[in-house]
Design a protein around this motif. Structure first.
Motif, PDB file in Angstrom:
ATOM      1  N   HIS A  70      55.583  58.538  21.753  1.00  0.00           N
ATOM      2  CA  HIS A  70      56.548  58.542  20.643  1.00  0.00           C
ATOM      3  C   HIS A  70      57.892  59.091  21.119  1.00  0.00           C
ATOM      4  CE1 HIS A  70      58.091  60.385  16.735  1.00  0.00           C
ATOM      5  NE2 HIS A  70      58.118  59.083  16.525  1.00  0.00           N
ATOM      6  N   LEU A  71      57.860  60.181  21.868  1.00  0.00           N
ATOM      7  CA  LEU A  71      59.089  60.736  22.427  1.00  0.00           C
ATOM      8  C   LEU A  71      59.727  59.751  23.405  1.00  0.00           C
ATOM      9  CD1 LEU A  71      61.048  63.139  22.832  1.00  0.00           C
ATOM     10  CD2 LEU A  71      59.491  63.971  24.606  1.00  0.00           C
ATOM     11  N   ALA A  72      58.894  59.106  24.218  1.00  0.00           N
ATOM     12  CA  ALA A  72      59.408  58.141  25.189  1.00  0.00           C
ATOM     13  C   ALA A  72      60.122  56.983  24.493  1.00  0.00           C
ATOM     14  CB  ALA A  72      58.266  57.613  26.056  1.00  0.00           C
ATOM     15  N   ALA A  73      59.627  56.565  23.326  1.00  0.00           N
ATOM     16  CA  ALA A  73      60.277  55.490  22.581  1.00  0.00           C
ATOM     17  C   ALA A  73      61.664  55.914  22.119  1.00  0.00           C
ATOM     18  CB  ALA A  73      59.405  55.093  21.387  1.00  0.00           C
ATOM     19  N   GLY A  74      61.789  57.174  21.708  1.00  0.00           N
ATOM     20  CA  GLY A  74      63.103  57.681  21.338  1.00  0.00           C
ATOM     21  C   GLY A  74      64.045  57.728  22.527  1.00  0.00           C
TER      22      GLY A  74
ATOM     23  N   ALA B  25      61.145  67.830  22.439  1.00  0.00           N
ATOM     24  CA  ALA B  25      62.452  67.220  22.672  1.00  0.00           C
ATOM     25  C   ALA B  25      63.421  68.136  23.396  1.00  0.00           C
ATOM     26  CB  ALA B  25      63.059  66.794  21.334  1.00  0.00           C
ATOM     27  N   ALA B  26      63.088  69.416  23.562  1.00  0.00           N
ATOM     28  CA  ALA B  26      64.046  70.400  24.087  1.00  0.00           C
ATOM     29  C   ALA B  26      64.686  69.992  25.410  1.00  0.00           C
ATOM     30  CB  ALA B  26      63.366  71.765  24.213  1.00  0.00           C
ATOM     31  N   PRO B  27      63.929  69.551  26.440  1.00  0.00           N
ATOM     32  CA  PRO B  27      64.587  69.170  27.702  1.00  0.00           C
ATOM     33  C   PRO B  27      65.584  68.025  27.529  1.00  0.00           C
ATOM     34  CG  PRO B  27      62.225  69.459  28.039  1.00  0.00           C
ATOM     35  CD  PRO B  27      62.457  69.473  26.555  1.00  0.00           C
ATOM     36  N   ALA B  28      65.233  67.024  26.724  1.00  0.00           N
ATOM     37  CA  ALA B  28      66.118  65.881  26.513  1.00  0.00           C
ATOM     38  C   ALA B  28      67.351  66.275  25.705  1.00  0.00           C
ATOM     39  CB  ALA B  28      65.366  64.755  25.809  1.00  0.00           C
ATOM     40  N   LEU B  29      67.180  67.194  24.756  1.00  0.00           N
ATOM     41  CA  LEU B  29      68.331  67.684  24.002  1.00  0.00           C
ATOM     42  C   LEU B  29      69.247  68.510  24.893  1.00  0.00           C
ATOM     43  CD1 LEU B  29      66.516  68.734  20.689  1.00  0.00           C
ATOM     44  CD2 LEU B  29      68.054  66.780  20.983  1.00  0.00           C
ATOM     45  N   ALA B  30      68.659  69.262  25.812  1.00  0.00           N
ATOM     46  CA  ALA B  30      69.451  70.104  26.701  1.00  0.00           C
ATOM     47  C   ALA B  30      70.278  69.288  27.688  1.00  0.00           C
ATOM     48  CB  ALA B  30      68.539  71.075  27.449  1.00  0.00           C
ATOM     49  N   ASP B  31      69.727  68.182  28.191  1.00  0.00           N
ATOM     50  CA  ASP B  31      70.470  67.395  29.183  1.00  0.00           C
ATOM     51  C   ASP B  31      71.251  66.238  28.554  1.00  0.00           C
ATOM     52  OD1 ASP B  31      68.739  65.222  28.741  1.00  0.00           O
ATOM     53  OD2 ASP B  31      67.526  65.616  30.524  1.00  0.00           O
ATOM     54  N   GLY B  32      71.189  66.133  27.220  1.00  0.00           N
ATOM     55  CA  GLY B  32      71.988  65.127  26.540  1.00  0.00           C
ATOM     56  C   GLY B  32      71.344  63.762  26.421  1.00  0.00           C
ATOM     57  N   SER B  33      70.106  63.611  26.899  1.00  0.00           N
ATOM     58  CA  SER B  33      69.416  62.324  26.766  1.00  0.00           C
ATOM     59  C   SER B  33      69.153  61.989  25.306  1.00  0.00           C
ATOM     60  CB  SER B  33      68.095  62.344  27.533  1.00  0.00           C
ATOM     61  OG  SER B  33      68.302  62.620  28.894  1.00  0.00           O
ATOM     62  N   LEU B  34      68.945  63.012  24.492  1.00  0.00           N
ATOM     63  CA  LEU B  34      68.810  62.870  23.053  1.00  0.00           C
ATOM     64  C   LEU B  34      69.822  63.771  22.360  1.00  0.00           C
ATOM     65  CD1 LEU B  34      64.913  62.919  22.535  1.00  0.00           C
ATOM     66  CD2 LEU B  34      66.416  60.931  22.335  1.00  0.00           C
ATOM     67  N   VAL B  35      70.210  63.382  21.156  1.00  0.00           N
ATOM     68  CA  VAL B  35      71.139  64.158  20.347  1.00  0.00           C
ATOM     69  C   VAL B  35      70.478  64.424  19.003  1.00  0.00           C
ATOM     70  CG1 VAL B  35      73.398  64.195  19.210  1.00  0.00           C
ATOM     71  CG2 VAL B  35      73.149  63.133  21.471  1.00  0.00           C
ATOM     72  N   GLU B  36      70.454  65.689  18.586  1.00  0.00           N
ATOM     73  CA  GLU B  36      69.884  65.994  17.275  1.00  0.00           C
ATOM     74  C   GLU B  36      70.856  65.570  16.183  1.00  0.00           C
ATOM     75  OE1 GLU B  36      67.980  69.598  14.552  1.00  0.00           O
ATOM     76  OE2 GLU B  36      68.825  70.074  16.522  1.00  0.00           O
TER      77      GLU B  36
ATOM     78  N   ALA C  42      63.968  55.866  25.068  1.00  0.00           N
ATOM     79  CA  ALA C  42      64.291  54.497  25.464  1.00  0.00           C
ATOM     80  C   ALA C  42      65.370  53.881  24.582  1.00  0.00           C
ATOM     81  CB  ALA C  42      63.035  53.639  25.432  1.00  0.00           C
ATOM     82  N   GLY C  43      65.777  54.588  23.523  1.00  0.00           N
ATOM     83  CA  GLY C  43      66.826  54.084  22.656  1.00  0.00           C
ATOM     84  C   GLY C  43      66.358  53.103  21.610  1.00  0.00           C
ATOM     85  N   ILE C  44      65.042  53.058  21.360  1.00  0.00           N
ATOM     86  CA  ILE C  44      64.510  52.097  20.391  1.00  0.00           C
ATOM     87  C   ILE C  44      64.951  52.454  18.976  1.00  0.00           C
ATOM     88  CG2 ILE C  44      62.378  51.195  19.374  1.00  0.00           C
ATOM     89  CD1 ILE C  44      61.093  51.493  22.136  1.00  0.00           C
ATOM     90  N   GLY C  45      65.078  53.751  18.701  1.00  0.00           N
ATOM     91  CA  GLY C  45      65.496  54.150  17.368  1.00  0.00           C
ATOM     92  C   GLY C  45      65.454  55.648  17.184  1.00  0.00           C
ATOM     93  N   VAL C  46      65.551  56.058  15.929  1.00  0.00           N
ATOM     94  CA  VAL C  46      65.547  57.472  15.552  1.00  0.00           C
ATOM     95  C   VAL C  46      64.113  57.978  15.504  1.00  0.00           C
ATOM     96  CG1 VAL C  46      66.169  59.135  13.760  1.00  0.00           C
ATOM     97  CG2 VAL C  46      67.656  57.166  14.203  1.00  0.00           C
ATOM     98  N   ILE C  47      63.872  59.152  16.052  1.00  0.00           N
ATOM     99  CA  ILE C  47      62.545  59.765  15.988  1.00  0.00           C
ATOM    100  C   ILE C  47      62.642  61.138  15.332  1.00  0.00           C
ATOM    101  CG2 ILE C  47      61.676  58.564  18.028  1.00  0.00           C
ATOM    102  CD1 ILE C  47      62.038  61.218  19.586  1.00  0.00           C
ATOM    103  N   GLN C  48      61.534  61.571  14.773  1.00  0.00           N
ATOM    104  CA  GLN C  48      61.401  62.936  14.270  1.00  0.00           C
ATOM    105  C   GLN C  48      60.202  63.535  14.998  1.00  0.00           C
ATOM    106  OE1 GLN C  48      60.453  64.110   9.933  1.00  0.00           O
ATOM    107  NE2 GLN C  48      62.685  64.287  10.051  1.00  0.00           N
ATOM    108  N   THR C  49      60.446  64.603  15.743  1.00  0.00           N
ATOM    109  CA  THR C  49      59.406  65.130  16.620  1.00  0.00           C
ATOM    110  C   THR C  49      59.518  66.642  16.727  1.00  0.00           C
ATOM    111  OG1 THR C  49      58.379  64.852  18.801  1.00  0.00           O
ATOM    112  CG2 THR C  49      60.797  64.890  18.740  1.00  0.00           C
ATOM    113  N   PHE C  50      58.602  67.233  17.504  1.00  0.00           N
ATOM    114  CA  PHE C  50      58.615  68.675  17.689  1.00  0.00           C
ATOM    115  C   PHE C  50      59.809  69.098  18.541  1.00  0.00           C
ATOM    116  CE2 PHE C  50      53.945  67.665  17.509  1.00  0.00           C
ATOM    117  CZ  PHE C  50      53.765  68.140  16.212  1.00  0.00           C
ATOM    118  N   ALA C  51      60.447  70.192  18.147  1.00  0.00           N
ATOM    119  CA  ALA C  51      61.604  70.682  18.895  1.00  0.00           C
ATOM    120  C   ALA C  51      61.220  71.035  20.327  1.00  0.00           C
ATOM    121  CB  ALA C  51      62.205  71.890  18.186  1.00  0.00           C
ATOM    122  N   TYR C  52      60.010  71.587  20.525  1.00  0.00           N
ATOM    123  CA  TYR C  52      59.616  71.960  21.887  1.00  0.00           C
ATOM    124  C   TYR C  52      59.451  70.730  22.779  1.00  0.00           C
ATOM    125  CZ  TYR C  52      54.760  70.851  20.459  1.00  0.00           C
ATOM    126  OH  TYR C  52      53.621  70.232  20.014  1.00  0.00           O
TER     127      TYR C  52
END
Length: 299
Positions: free
Chosen positions: A229-233, A247-258, A235-245
């Motif tokens: 599920h995280l991998a789908a997010g 998504a934390a690495p991807a949020l930190a490096d900018g791969s994902l944006v909250e 990959a840019g498929i769409g918006v995901i809602q997931t655990f902060a822990y």
């Protein structure tokens, strides 16, 4: 015939619903377990189990015998534990089932501390988001998030995980950054987490002060495993809602944006769960106590 061993063998067949599963859980050959049960039936002069090529069913006499001897086995284990718990370190084998992202990001990183404290305990992790038959699969405990609906299980709360809603920068550049949850209904692509138990997509939930919102729209993609599920997010498929822990690495490096930070959902509860009719061994008790101590620090 070792009657106590035969009774234990019979009990595991009843609980597992299969000679093969029971033999695996007891670490003995299938033929040896079958012989023990046959000797027990000969000793009692009754048929305890009905066997076919496809399944094993318990006879009425077998069910009565299982109920009565189950109480004896539990009392015997309690006596053994009362003598050994103060004299020896916990030891033996624990079978634990846990969800994918929880195993990767929370439990496994913390596990070296537990193994250092209890070097005589051996652990097998079953990692998946599927519902597990704890008795049939001989699982000691399960770590799960969300609401609990099985009254035959005992649950102990071990922490709450923050939830985040996020997407890739490229996705947000193309579809825009929503300011309110309802905007997700118009032109946005959602990647839903789909329950492996009932096949239903989990709704996107939001909360701000006392105001709550729940978004149920047709998702672009549904995924029933948390890492995927995280991998789908990502990959840019769409918006995901997931655990902060998770998504934390991807949020930190900018791969994902909250997004919708002011509308974060309520924290997601986690529990350790085990059957109420299962004897709580010394090794399981120390593991649960350790979880209560260590788990919240990593959520």
């Amino acid at each position: 015939m070792n009657q106590l061993m035969a009774i234990r063998a019979f009990a595991r067949v009843v609980e597992a619903g299969s000679f093969t599963k029971a033999a695996d859980s007891l670490d003995m050959p299938n033929a040896s377990l079958s012989k023990l049960v046959q000797e027990l039936e000969a000793h009692l002069g009754v048929r305890l189990l009905q066997r076919t090529t496809r399944r094993v069913t318990v006879t009425p006499e077998g069910q009565h015998y299982y109920d009565k001897t189950g109480l004896i086995l539990k009392e015997l284990e309690d006596v053994d534990t009362s003598f050994s718990i103060s004299r020896s370190k916990p030891r033996g084998h624990l079978r634990i089932d846990v969800g994918g992202s929880t195993a990767r990001d929370v439990l496994i990183p913390a596990l070296p501390d537990f193994l250092a404290r209890y070097p005589d305990i051996r652990i097998d992790l079953g990692v998946s988001d599927r519902a597990v038959d704890m008795v049939g699969d001989n699982v000691d405990c399960v770590i799960r998030g969300g609401a609990l609906d099985n009254s035959s299980l005992i649950a102990r709360h071990i922490g709450n995980a923050a939830m985040v809603t996020c997407a890739t920068p490229a996705y947000l550049k193309q579809f825009g950054v929503p300011a309110y949850p309802d905007e997700l209904k118009n032109g946005h692509r959602l990647v839903s987490y789909v329950s492996s138990q009932n096949g239903r997509a989990m709704p996107f939930r939001f909360e701000r002060n006392k105001e709550k919102a729940e978004i149920k729209v047709e998702h672009r993609v549904g995924v029933n495993e948390s890492n995927a599920h995280l991998a789908a997010g990502l990959a840019g498929i769409g918006v995901i809602q997931t655990f902060a822990y998770a998504a934390a690495p991807a949020l930190a490096d900018g791969s994902l944006v909250e997004i919708l930070k002011k509308w974060r959902p309520a924290p997601y509860p986690f529990h350790v769960v085990y059957p109420q009719n299962r004897h709580v061994t010394h090794r399981l008790r120390v593991f649960i106590d350790w979880l209560v101590e260590a788990f919240p620090q990593r959520l």
